[in-house]
Design a protein around this motif. Structure first.
Motif, PDB file in Angstrom:
ATOM      1  N   ILE B  41      21.854 -22.099 -20.040  1.00  0.00           N
ATOM      2  CA  ILE B  41      20.557 -22.394 -19.053  1.00  0.00           C
ATOM      3  C   ILE B  41      21.437 -22.095 -17.779  1.00  0.00           C
ATOM      4  CG2 ILE B  41      20.072 -24.018 -17.395  1.00  0.00           C
ATOM      5  CD1 ILE B  41      16.817 -22.741 -17.838  1.00  0.00           C
ATOM      6  N   GLU B  42      21.567 -20.567 -16.984  1.00  0.00           N
ATOM      7  CA  GLU B  42      21.985 -19.796 -16.271  1.00  0.00           C
ATOM      8  C   GLU B  42      20.548 -19.516 -14.830  1.00  0.00           C
ATOM      9  OE1 GLU B  42      24.434 -15.983 -16.015  1.00  0.00           O
ATOM     10  OE2 GLU B  42      25.484 -17.981 -17.400  1.00  0.00           O
ATOM     11  N   GLN B  43      20.562 -20.247 -13.797  1.00  0.00           N
ATOM     12  CA  GLN B  43      19.810 -19.951 -13.236  1.00  0.00           C
ATOM     13  C   GLN B  43      20.383 -19.053 -11.957  1.00  0.00           C
ATOM     14  OE1 GLN B  43      17.018 -24.385 -13.403  1.00  0.00           O
ATOM     15  NE2 GLN B  43      15.580 -21.961 -12.575  1.00  0.00           N
ATOM     16  N   GLY B  44      20.504 -18.098 -11.317  1.00  0.00           N
ATOM     17  CA  GLY B  44      21.422 -17.532 -10.367  1.00  0.00           C
ATOM     18  C   GLY B  44      23.028 -17.957 -10.323  1.00  0.00           C
ATOM     19  N   ASN B  45      23.360 -19.067 -10.013  1.00  0.00           N
ATOM     20  CA  ASN B  45      24.415 -18.950 -10.068  1.00  0.00           C
ATOM     21  C   ASN B  45      24.722 -20.111 -10.785  1.00  0.00           C
ATOM     22  OD1 ASN B  45      26.680 -16.330 -10.102  1.00  0.00           O
ATOM     23  ND2 ASN B  45      26.839 -16.684  -7.502  1.00  0.00           N
ATOM     24  N   THR B  46      23.988 -20.553 -10.869  1.00  0.00           N
ATOM     25  CA  THR B  46      23.874 -22.301 -11.787  1.00  0.00           C
ATOM     26  C   THR B  46      23.689 -22.126 -13.011  1.00  0.00           C
ATOM     27  OG1 THR B  46      22.914 -23.122  -9.044  1.00  0.00           O
ATOM     28  CG2 THR B  46      22.772 -24.247 -11.365  1.00  0.00           C
ATOM     29  N   LYS B  47      25.199 -22.374 -13.247  1.00  0.00           N
ATOM     30  CA  LYS B  47      24.983 -22.747 -15.034  1.00  0.00           C
ATOM     31  C   LYS B  47      24.817 -24.366 -15.319  1.00  0.00           C
ATOM     32  CE  LYS B  47      27.488 -18.356 -14.671  1.00  0.00           C
ATOM     33  NZ  LYS B  47      28.423 -17.513 -14.328  1.00  0.00           N
ATOM     34  N   VAL B  48      24.489 -24.551 -16.571  1.00  0.00           N
ATOM     35  CA  VAL B  48      24.104 -26.042 -17.015  1.00  0.00           C
ATOM     36  C   VAL B  48      24.166 -25.604 -18.446  1.00  0.00           C
ATOM     37  CG1 VAL B  48      22.384 -28.419 -16.900  1.00  0.00           C
ATOM     38  CG2 VAL B  48      22.416 -26.716 -15.295  1.00  0.00           C
ATOM     39  N   LEU B  49      24.771 -26.639 -18.740  1.00  0.00           N
ATOM     40  CA  LEU B  49      24.669 -27.255 -20.541  1.00  0.00           C
ATOM     41  C   LEU B  49      24.451 -28.765 -20.719  1.00  0.00           C
ATOM     42  CD1 LEU B  49      28.416 -26.453 -22.352  1.00  0.00           C
ATOM     43  CD2 LEU B  49      26.284 -25.808 -22.648  1.00  0.00           C
ATOM     44  N   ALA B  50      23.519 -28.301 -21.953  1.00  0.00           N
ATOM     45  CA  ALA B  50      22.852 -29.815 -22.444  1.00  0.00           C
ATOM     46  C   ALA B  50      22.862 -29.413 -23.128  1.00  0.00           C
ATOM     47  CB  ALA B  50      20.970 -29.394 -21.598  1.00  0.00           C
ATOM     48  N   ALA B  51      23.452 -31.221 -24.120  1.00  0.00           N
ATOM     49  CA  ALA B  51      23.682 -32.234 -25.037  1.00  0.00           C
ATOM     50  C   ALA B  51      22.611 -32.697 -25.782  1.00  0.00           C
ATOM     51  CB  ALA B  51      24.647 -31.403 -25.867  1.00  0.00           C
ATOM     52  N   VAL B  52      21.664 -33.036 -27.126  1.00  0.00           N
ATOM     53  CA  VAL B  52      20.596 -34.110 -27.329  1.00  0.00           C
ATOM     54  C   VAL B  52      21.748 -34.359 -28.662  1.00  0.00           C
ATOM     55  CG1 VAL B  52      18.301 -34.281 -28.259  1.00  0.00           C
ATOM     56  CG2 VAL B  52      19.023 -32.577 -26.038  1.00  0.00           C
ATOM     57  N   TYR B  53      21.700 -35.826 -28.208  1.00  0.00           N
ATOM     58  CA  TYR B  53      21.563 -36.347 -29.858  1.00  0.00           C
ATOM     59  C   TYR B  53      20.424 -37.604 -29.718  1.00  0.00           C
ATOM     60  CZ  TYR B  53      26.567 -35.169 -28.679  1.00  0.00           C
ATOM     61  OH  TYR B  53      27.740 -34.124 -28.845  1.00  0.00           O
ATOM     62  N   GLY B  54      20.389 -37.430 -31.438  1.00  0.00           N
ATOM     63  CA  GLY B  54      19.194 -38.310 -31.765  1.00  0.00           C
ATOM     64  C   GLY B  54      18.537 -37.658 -31.952  1.00  0.00           C
ATOM     65  N   SER B  77      26.493 -34.734 -14.925  1.00  0.00           N
ATOM     66  CA  SER B  77      28.134 -35.247 -14.183  1.00  0.00           C
ATOM     67  C   SER B  77      27.682 -33.197 -14.235  1.00  0.00           C
ATOM     68  CB  SER B  77      28.819 -35.112 -15.576  1.00  0.00           C
ATOM     69  OG  SER B  77      28.909 -34.396 -16.740  1.00  0.00           O
ATOM     70  N   MET B  78      28.265 -33.298 -13.557  1.00  0.00           N
ATOM     71  CA  MET B  78      29.077 -31.793 -12.720  1.00  0.00           C
ATOM     72  C   MET B  78      30.533 -31.799 -13.268  1.00  0.00           C
ATOM     73  SD  MET B  78      26.949 -32.201  -8.907  1.00  0.00           S
ATOM     74  CE  MET B  78      27.300 -30.323  -8.401  1.00  0.00           C
ATOM     75  N   ALA B  79      31.007 -30.814 -13.406  1.00  0.00           N
ATOM     76  CA  ALA B  79      32.187 -30.718 -13.611  1.00  0.00           C
ATOM     77  C   ALA B  79      32.927 -30.059 -12.483  1.00  0.00           C
ATOM     78  CB  ALA B  79      32.364 -29.006 -14.717  1.00  0.00           C
ATOM     79  N   GLY B 132      22.688 -24.450  -6.045  1.00  0.00           N
ATOM     80  CA  GLY B 132      21.563 -25.234  -5.671  1.00  0.00           C
ATOM     81  C   GLY B 132      21.157 -24.980  -6.644  1.00  0.00           C
ATOM     82  N   GLY B 133      19.647 -26.180  -6.256  1.00  0.00           N
ATOM     83  CA  GLY B 133      18.696 -26.827  -8.226  1.00  0.00           C
ATOM     84  C   GLY B 133      19.039 -26.930  -8.482  1.00  0.00           C
ATOM     85  N   ASN B 134      20.095 -27.859  -8.619  1.00  0.00           N
ATOM     86  CA  ASN B 134      21.079 -28.720 -10.121  1.00  0.00           C
ATOM     87  C   ASN B 134      20.398 -29.327 -10.770  1.00  0.00           C
ATOM     88  OD1 ASN B 134      23.164 -27.479  -8.844  1.00  0.00           O
ATOM     89  ND2 ASN B 134      24.279 -29.471  -8.185  1.00  0.00           N
ATOM     90  N   TYR B 135      19.013 -30.394 -10.261  1.00  0.00           N
ATOM     91  CA  TYR B 135      18.282 -30.561 -10.575  1.00  0.00           C
ATOM     92  C   TYR B 135      17.308 -30.195 -11.923  1.00  0.00           C
ATOM     93  CZ  TYR B 135      13.672 -33.505 -11.977  1.00  0.00           C
ATOM     94  OH  TYR B 135      12.886 -34.488 -12.752  1.00  0.00           O
ATOM     95  N   CYS B 136      16.318 -29.082 -11.034  1.00  0.00           N
ATOM     96  CA  CYS B 136      15.240 -28.250 -11.869  1.00  0.00           C
ATOM     97  C   CYS B 136      16.936 -27.068 -12.639  1.00  0.00           C
ATOM     98  CB  CYS B 136      15.836 -27.293 -10.797  1.00  0.00           C
ATOM     99  SG  CYS B 136      14.479 -26.933  -9.356  1.00  0.00           S
ATOM    100  N   ALA B 137      17.711 -26.933 -12.861  1.00  0.00           N
ATOM    101  CA  ALA B 137      18.217 -26.199 -14.426  1.00  0.00           C
ATOM    102  C   ALA B 137      18.610 -27.282 -15.206  1.00  0.00           C
ATOM    103  CB  ALA B 137      19.832 -25.319 -13.102  1.00  0.00           C
ATOM    104  N   SER B 138      18.726 -28.377 -14.667  1.00  0.00           N
ATOM    105  CA  SER B 138      19.663 -30.083 -15.700  1.00  0.00           C
ATOM    106  C   SER B 138      17.923 -29.658 -16.804  1.00  0.00           C
ATOM    107  CB  SER B 138      19.478 -31.047 -14.218  1.00  0.00           C
ATOM    108  OG  SER B 138      21.138 -30.310 -14.223  1.00  0.00           O
TER     109      SER B 138
END
Lengths: 990, 247
Positions: B41-54, B77-79, B132-138
């Motif tokens: 997801i990209e929210q403005g310039n905040t970019k987050v990857l998520a992966a789910v196992y299970g 984690s933050m790169a 900004g908004g790291n939690y939200c994007a996560s």
């Protein structure tokens, strides 16, 4: 609606050249903010539609020539966001605030256009493109957009001082003019007086401008220093009477907050003042204790040209107090200064052009160096000067000439000098403002709206409404009514002019009233807050005509407890417009003839009705005074401070410094005041209940205990004890201080008590804790101003609050706490300015009164009472004129004054000794002692001054009081009063 | 230089948005093949990857196993290159640990945990760029990844932040607006039932204004929901289409 996301790479200053990426969202719906728009922008129509063209200044013009754009006549300016950002980043904070105020000011009809958020106007800065080039390109693009947006209807003028730019863009589009400021002013504003001169003087000032802040510590060091407590920030206040050596830094933050006293820090001499000017927000470093100094205790004499004379052996000083030196300036607080060319400058006619020193009217401001080519024209004028900079190593600050006020010594010049010095705007109301308002002429009389009447409670036939005001009052904003209800209870009504009905929030009249904040009363004229059509006609509650009103009506039980209260809009018709003296006479049981003679409303009444009418009125006046008496005593006994002398009451409430003639005091004055206090209090209750965080109230904080020192000392010399622990104890002890032989003692002590008081202030309830809402002087927990909306803006705000409270509207549409807080500050400043202007004008007229008197005239030889001792003299109070001033016992040559056996004063060599209670003069002939509250005779001498206002000098004539005068103070008053009136009328006619 | 003006009098924010406008959101589901579910997801310039196992059986110490519900394991984690100044370590610092806990709490509340007793679900969140908004994007990215993995949820969980400047609430605040020191309210909601799963506030805010700011933030969550829902539907239709053609 679709936004377009872009990214902008910025290089941040002082960040090791790293760039940051910021998002930028572009849109199509950036409004043009003009009513001329045909494209359907979401507009508030703020941009002027009256002007023939719009001005778009480029970044450099917005920074350097903002002053030109601030001229009231120049309206319809479009500031691009690019220009605003440039002012914000490159200009000072003060400049940016000025720009913001300009945009906020509704009268300027100017806007910010967010060109950098507009999809079709934003231009990306090419790599390697200079900032300046990009800014110009962006600005021009914005001009083009505006031009096309109004389909070429309105010419756009882009201002720039860059010749190359003018060449490049000049002929690009018809009707987009790219001009430099000079050509623009010549072409469009050639009839505007002095604007080209202003331009010239700014340009010359810019030419020799250098970085001002060298020599001060950098701002980050200051900031950390303030935080760590190493440095202290505060406002610089220069001692008016000793401007070249004494100044104090008043610490910001109120002393009550943390309980500990915030001491002022002494700044001694021009060196440690380090180019700071009175009013600046400065940072000061405290010197080690060994270098602390004491302030001078001597009263300073002045030679009329601004140099104070300090005789060497008078270097006696108070114990050392914290002393500091100024290390930095957070914010300059420069305003317009009135100044005059010095007399020497006038003489040297060879000096054409180049630099000239001018002497400011205000003693606290140092001489200012200005550049002008018009010395010959201006040498005997008072001029307005603005400061530009104060370079390191320069003895005087640099400024530039703004405009001329007129020839020295003329009444009009002096009055406008007073207005400029107090930053009071005196322009007439503009046509647009008048256009908004209803008209009332002979052919087209104003009528009430039937629909509006239906919405209101109609009191025209049910209530006997009347007003009591000073004689000849035009703006009647309060009326009263009282009647007995069927159940035997009393119904008291206070009806206030309904100004808010005519002045909707945000209208031009409202904006103007807000910026003026108060009507300014000078000795011979007044400057209205709202246009005269409202202030002295449609809003004024004159007798015999129907008027809209805001009313507060209480039902009082027989013991005068409030049973219930009603607030709301009403229609009233005042039956009588009484003046104080006749109301008092009615109460005292005046005969019918006297009443009829003084009340025009009764003169055409048939004799059958007359009796009942007079009885009705008499009953109402008597009842009203009875009610007020009870209310007052209740307030006083509820722990209330009763500063009941007229000077004190006036000082507290109407912020009126007592004039040349102490006013007559009648009980009915108190009656009216008490009713108004009552109404204000109840309205305050109502609005706070509904809007606990955004109501405008007035509070009066506790006085600082150390301020009482003089009062306590004075009283002690007469053997009285003053207990200052609470307002109640203070009032009681003041009441006990009565000297059977000398009525002046009590009067004087009460005045000293007033000086110890802090001033009452407006505030927004959201920004103070609840326990600071109280009004110390009136001893009320809540207080506001509701009763004079014609002459105070605060009352208009309170009216609006009350109206929404009645209708129970939630608080969203009202001003938020932040806005209200700023407004309260603004009103406080304006009120202070109005008071100062009033005082200055009284002093001006006082000096005019004494101008033609010879020192030997009877009016100039008066009785005086000593109320404060200083090292080289004492301060006296003159009961006859109600003025105070210094009397020197030592002159410039170091001689002392001695009263010889014949009762004449002569100057001899000798010495002066002062202790706590007395001061004595020792000469070879013997010694003479002066004690506090001694009565003496002084001679008043008017000292004219070229650069400053004229002042009175007080010369000791005799150490015994004038005999006949002390017995007949009242009589003397009345004669003086008529004299003054004569002087005034003479001056006004001439 | 005068201070920054976060909200101009004309109602524009520093980046040209109005107070009630979100930043631009772009998202993709199924970005990785190895994990069970993933999203970007990209929210403005905040970019987050998520992966789910299970869900899979509990790995590591078996003592962590829960007998009545699934164990939700999160890692935030933050790169090192995600911020203006290079970070020293991508995770394990206090801030990341706290964020991990917040994510765990949030998803514990939304996943139908009782369906998979004695098993474990892993959610890995990596912030690639922070503005900004790291939690939200996560949270938003993890929601998409969980949906991609086919794990049953009560509802989407959407998170949004809001601030309060000049008596105006501003939604979805960027890093610049966060660092201004004003109040910041972060809320994660279930948009359909309007339940609040997570609420956090920084700095001081007068209680009278709380409801206003909260309203704005919840509205932001709903708007985000619309966008996520559209992305999910698009993704599903694409997948089902490709399934249909391979059959």
């Amino acid at each position: 609606m679709k936004l377009d996301k872009r990214e902008r790479h910025l290089r941040i200053k002082g960040n090791q050249g790293r760039t940051v990426v910021r998002e930028l969202y572009l849109r199509e719906d950036v409004p043009c903010q003009s009513d001329r728009c045909i494209a359907g922008c979401q507009n508030d129509g703020k941009l002027s539609t009256d002007t023939t063209h719009y001005i778009v200044p480029d970044c450099q013009i917005a920074r350097d020539y903002l002053e030109i754009l601030e001229t009231p006549e120049v309206t319809g300016i479009i500031f691009t966001q690019t220009a605003v950002n440039s002012v914000q980043h490159e200009g000072s904070k003060r400049l940016f605030t000025r720009l913001q105020n300009l945009i906020k000011d509704g009268r300027k009809a100017s806007v910010v256009f967010h060109n950098e958020f507009h999809k079709y106007v934003y231009i990306e800065r090419d790599p390697g493109e200079s900032l300046n080039h990009w800014q110009i390109k962006s600005t021009y693009k914005a001009c083009e957009w505006y031009y096309n947006h109004f389909v070429g209807d309105v010419p756009i003028v882009m201002l720039t001082n860059d010749q190359q730019v003018i060449k490049e863009y000049e002929d690009k589009t018809v009707n987009i003019f790219v001009l430099n400021v000079k050509d623009y002013l010549k072409g469009f504003w050639h009839n505007l007086d002095g604007i080209v001169d202003l331009y010239e003087s700014i340009t010359t000032a810019l030419d020799n401008k250098s970085k001002d802040y060298s020599g001060y510590l950098p701002s980050d060091i200051l900031e950390t220093g303030i935080k760590s407590g190493r440095y202290i920030e505060g406002l610089l206040e220069v001692n008016r009477h000793n401007a070249s050596t004494e100044a104090f830094v008043r610490q910001s933050g109120t002393s009550q907050k943390d309980g500990e006293k915030m001491e002022d820090i002494f700044v001694s001499g021009m060196g440690s003042r380090n180019r700071a000017i009175h009013g600046d927000r400065v940072v000061v470093e405290i010197l080690p204790k060994t270098q602390w100094k004491g302030r001078s205790l001597a009263i300073q004499q002045d030679d009329g040209e601004g140099r104070s004379i300090c005789v060497e052996n008078e270097k006696e000083a108070s114990p050392a107090i914290p002393t500091g030196t100024i290390v930095g300036i957070l914010q300059r607080n420069w305003r317009d200064y009135v100044a005059t060319f010095s007399a020497e400058e006038e003489g040297s006619s060879g000096n054409k052009g180049g630099k000239v020193l001018v002497i400011p009217y205000d003693y606290r401001i140092p001489k200012i160096r200005i550049n002008t080519r018009q010395i010959d024209k201006l040498k005997d004028k008072r001029v307005v000067v603005r400061l530009d900079s104060w370079e390191l190593g320069s003895q005087y600050p640099n400024g530039h000439f703004v405009k001329s006020l007129g020839t020295l010594g003329e009444l009009e010049t002096e009055v406008s000098a007073i207005l400029v010095e107090n930053s009071i705007q005196s322009l007439p109301f503009t046509e647009n403002q008048i256009k908004e308002l209803p008209v009332d002429t002979q052919d087209n009389p104003w009528k009430m709206d039937e629909k509006e009447i239906k919405k209101r409670r109609d009191l025209r036939n049910s209530h006997l409404v009347f007003s009591i005001d000073p004689k000849g009052c035009e703006d009647v904003d309060d009326t009263l009514s009282i009647r007995e209800l069927k159940n035997g209870n009393l119904e008291l009504g206070v009806h206030i002019a309904d100004v808010t009905y005519f002045v909707p929030p945000g209208s031009l009249t409202d904006i103007e009233a807000r910026s003026r904040s108060t009507t300014v009363y000078l000795s011979d004229r007044r400057y209205d807050m709202i246009p005269p059509i409202l202030s002295s006609n449609l809003c004024s509650l004159i007798s015999g005509v129907d008027r809209y009103a805001m009313s507060a009506v209480w039902e009082l039980s027989k013991d005068l407890e409030v049973l219930n209260v009603w607030y709301g809009r009403t229609v009233i018709r005042s039956q009588y417009k009484l003046f104080y003296e006749i109301a008092q006479r009615i109460n005292e049981g005046a005969e019918e003839d006297e009443i009829v003679e003084n009340i025009p409303e009764l003169q055409n009444v048939s004799s059958a009705d007359l009796k009942t009418k007079i009885d009705e009125l008499r009953w109402a006046v008597n009842k009203l005074m009875y009610v007020a008496r009870i209310l007052k005593s209740r307030r006083a006994s509820g722990g209330g401070l009763e500063l009941d002398s007229i000077e004190v009451r006036v000082e507290m409430e109407e912020s009126d410094v007592e004039g040349l003639t102490p006013k007559d005091h009648l009980e009915v004055h108190e009656t009216i005041a008490e009713c108004m206090i009552f109404a204000n209090h109840w309205v305050a209750k109502k609005i706070v209940e509904h809007y606990p965080n955004q109501s405008l109230l007035r509070h009066h904080p506790l006085p600082r205990q150390d301020q009482f020192e003089i009062l306590v000392k004075c009283a002690a010399s007469k053997g009285f004890v003053i207990d200052t622990t609470s307002n109640k104890t203070l009032a009681d002890s003041l009441n006990r201080c009565i000297d059977g032989d000398d009525p002046v003692v009590n009067k004087l002590l009460r005045q000293l008590a007033v000086y110890a008081m802090s001033t009452a202030q407006y505030f927004s309830t959201g920004s103070l804790p609840h326990d600071q809402f109280f009004h110390y002087g009136l001893a009320l927990d809540l207080y506001t101003h509701f009763t004079s909306p014609i002459r105070r803006y605060a009352d208009i705000v309170v009216h609006r609050l009350l109206l929404s409270a009645i209708e129970n509207i939630n608080c969203d549409h009202l001003d938020s706490n932040k806005v209200l807080d700023e407004l309260a500050d603004h009103i406080n400043i304006k009120h202070k300015a109005a008071q100062n202007a009033q005082r200055d004008s009284q002093e001006l007229f006082q000096s005019l009164y004494f101008k033609d008197k010879k020192p030997s005239d009877e009016q100039c030889i008066v009785n005086a009472v000593i109320f404060q001792l200083r090292i080289n003299g004492f301060l006296v109070y003159i009961p006859r004129y109600g003025i105070k001033g210094p009397v020197y016992l030592r002159n410039k040559e170091g001689q002392v004054v001695y009263i010889n056996k014949q009762g004449d004063s002569e100057w001899l060599s000798g010495s002066i000794n002062k202790d706590d209670q007395s001061i004595s003069v020792q000469t070879i002939h013997g010694s003479q002692t002066y004690k506090l509250f001694n009565h003496i005779i002084v001679q008043l001498n008017l000292q004219a001054s070229r650069a400053h206002s004229a002042s009175l000098r007080y010369d000791l004539l005799s150490n015994k009081p004038l005999k006949e005068e002390s017995s007949n103070v009242e009589g003397a008053n009345s004669t003086i009063k008529s004299d003054i009136v004569k002087v005034l009328t003479y001056l006004i006619i001439s | 230089m005068a201070g920054l003006e976060l909200l101009s009098d004309q109602g524009f924010r520093i980046d040209g948005r109005r107070p009630n406008e979100l930043r631009k959101i772009q998202c993709r589901l199924g970005v990785f093949k190895q994990s069970d579910g993933s999203a970007y997801i990209e929210q403005g310039n905040t970019k987050v990857l998520a992966a789910v196992y299970g869900p899979h059986e509990v790995r590591g110490s078996r003592s962590k196993m829960l007998h009545d519900k699934v164990l939700v394991n999160c890692q935030y984690s933050m790169a090192t290159f995600s911020t203006g100044e290079r970070k020293k370590r991508p995770r394990g610092d206090r801030k990341s640990t706290e964020m991990t806990m917040h994510l765990k709490q949030t998803f514990d509340a939304v996943i139908l945990t009782s369906l998979y007793p004695r098993s474990q679900i892993d959610i890995y969140v990596e912030v690639l760029q922070s503005d900004g908004g790291n939690y939200c994007a996560s949270v938003n990215a993890a929601t998409l990844a969980l949906i991609d993995a086919g794990i049953p949820l009560k509802d989407y969980v959407c998170a949004c932040s809001a601030g309060f400047v000049n008596d105006t609430s501003i939604v979805d605040i960027s890093y610049l607006e966060e660092s201004g020191g004003g109040p910041e309210l972060i809320v994660a909601t279930l948009p359909k039932s309007e339940q609040i799963v997570f609420l956090e506030m920084n700095s001081r805010l007068h209680e009278d204004n709380l409801s206003k700011v909260l309203d704005v933030a919840s509205k932001g969550c709903k708007d985000i929901y619309e966008i996520l829902d559209r992305a999910v539907r698009e993704h599903v239709s694409k997948v089902s289409h490709s399934l249909a053609t391979t059959d």
